[in-house]
Design an enzyme around this catalytic site. Structure first.
Site, PDB file in Angstrom:
ATOM      1  N   GLY A 158       0.844  -1.181   0.000  1.00 56.41           N
ATOM      2  CA  GLY A 158       0.000   0.000   0.000  1.00 56.41           C
ATOM      3  C   GLY A 158       0.880   1.231   0.000  1.00 56.41           C
ATOM      4  N   GLN A 189       3.114   9.766   1.466  1.00 57.67           N
ATOM      5  CA  GLN A 189       4.382   9.014   1.382  1.00 57.67           C
ATOM      6  C   GLN A 189       5.191   9.367   0.141  1.00 57.67           C
ATOM      7  OE1 GLN A 189       2.533   4.938   2.219  1.00 57.67           O
ATOM      8  NE2 GLN A 189       4.544   4.838   3.174  1.00 57.67           N
ATOM      9  N   CYS A 244       6.373  -0.485   6.994  1.00 51.71           N
ATOM     10  CA  CYS A 244       5.982   0.719   6.271  1.00 51.71           C
ATOM     11  C   CYS A 244       7.164   1.184   5.430  1.00 51.71           C
ATOM     12  CB  CYS A 244       5.575   1.800   7.277  1.00 51.71           C
ATOM     13  SG  CYS A 244       5.057   3.336   6.498  1.00 51.71           S
ATOM     14  N   LEU A 245       6.905   1.516   4.169  1.00 47.31           N
ATOM     15  CA  LEU A 245       7.996   1.967   3.295  1.00 47.31           C
ATOM     16  C   LEU A 245       8.619   3.265   3.807  1.00 47.31           C
ATOM     17  CD1 LEU A 245       6.530   1.220  -0.252  1.00 47.31           C
ATOM     18  CD2 LEU A 245       8.101  -0.175   1.100  1.00 47.31           C
ATOM     19  N   HIS A 259      -3.957   1.083   7.906  1.00 47.16           N
ATOM     20  CA  HIS A 259      -2.590   1.624   7.862  1.00 47.16           C
ATOM     21  C   HIS A 259      -2.516   2.807   6.884  1.00 47.16           C
ATOM     22  CE1 HIS A 259       1.953   0.892   7.795  1.00 47.16           C
ATOM     23  NE2 HIS A 259       1.763   1.737   6.794  1.00 47.16           N
ATOM     24  N   GLU A 260      -3.132   2.638   5.701  1.00 50.32           N
ATOM     25  CA  GLU A 260      -3.031   3.687   4.677  1.00 50.32           C
ATOM     26  C   GLU A 260      -3.879   4.910   5.037  1.00 50.32           C
ATOM     27  OE1 GLU A 260      -0.646   3.443   2.738  1.00 50.32           O
ATOM     28  OE2 GLU A 260      -0.296   1.309   3.087  1.00 50.32           O
ATOM     29  N   HIS A 303      -2.076   7.081   7.301  1.00 54.57           N
ATOM     30  CA  HIS A 303      -1.125   7.992   6.630  1.00 54.57           C
ATOM     31  C   HIS A 303      -1.830   9.282   6.199  1.00 54.57           C
ATOM     32  CE1 HIS A 303       2.652   5.871   6.428  1.00 54.57           C
ATOM     33  NE2 HIS A 303       2.139   4.804   5.852  1.00 54.57           N
TER      34      HIS A 303
HETATM   35 NI    NI Z   1       3.035   2.943   5.639  1.00 54.91          NI
END
Ligand code: NI
Length: 179
Positions: free
Chosen positions: A49, A54, A102-103, A144-145, A148
């Site tokens: 995701g 991000q 998480c990236l 999670h997204e 963000h």
């Molecule tokens: Ni993330």
């Protein structure tokens, strides 16, 4: 298409609530290019995701999906999906613990409680209204997204930092559970 630079924790864009994307802007070439670039960026880094902030775009835009994924080998397959202005509503009160990464927080994993079931409402990449239920890992990605988009990261949702670990150490020593 282009691979975008992913913001890492410490960059203020990750802590800033994102603005809704006006529906009349969804069809704009710049938005469609951004969506394609986000999909390509997610694939490049083996993400499941990716949210607008991000990639330094403070808009309520999310892409997600799981095919075969090296970072999450046990994850169920989920079709590639684009969500504009998503809203999620928990269904029931069951919560589940599982590990997340998480990236924007490279190399780390931690155990996060999330709602087991929810319903999502959003617009799709052609502006079409979407509404569907999600559960388990699928519901976890969505929570999670959407976090963000609200300036939150999974670390904020961990009741304890004891499970926080580098992926390499987890693979070497396994997950320590307090049971
Ligand atoms: Ni993330």
């Amino acid at each position: 298409m282009a691979i975008l630079k992913v913001a890492r924790i410490g960059h203020p864009v990750l802590r800033c609530p994102a603005e809704p994307l006006p529906s009349e802007e969804i069809a704009a070439p710049a938005t469609q290019r951004l969506i394609d670039d986000m999909l390509e960026t997610m694939a490049e880094y083996d993400g499941v995701g990716l949210a607008g902030p991000q990639v330094h775009v403070s808009r309520r835009l999310v892409v997600y999906g799981v095919a075969a994924n090296r970072r999450y080998p046990d994850a169920p397959a989920i079709p590639l999906t684009v969500l504009v202005n998503p809203r999620i509503t928990p269904v029931g009160d069951e919560r589940e613990d599982d590990m997340e990464g998480c990236l924007s927080i490279p190399e780390l994993r931690g155990t996060v409680p999330r709602w087991a079931r929810l319903e999502v409402e959003a617009l799709g990449r052609n502006g079409e209204p979407l509404r569907y239920p999600a559960e388990g890992f699928h519901a976890r990605i969505l929570q999670h997204e959407v976090d963000h988009l609200d300036g939150k990261v999974y670390l904020d949702r961990m009741p304890s930092m004891e499970s926080l670990a580098f992926l390499a150490e987890l693979q070497r020593y396994g997950l320590k559970r307090a049971d």
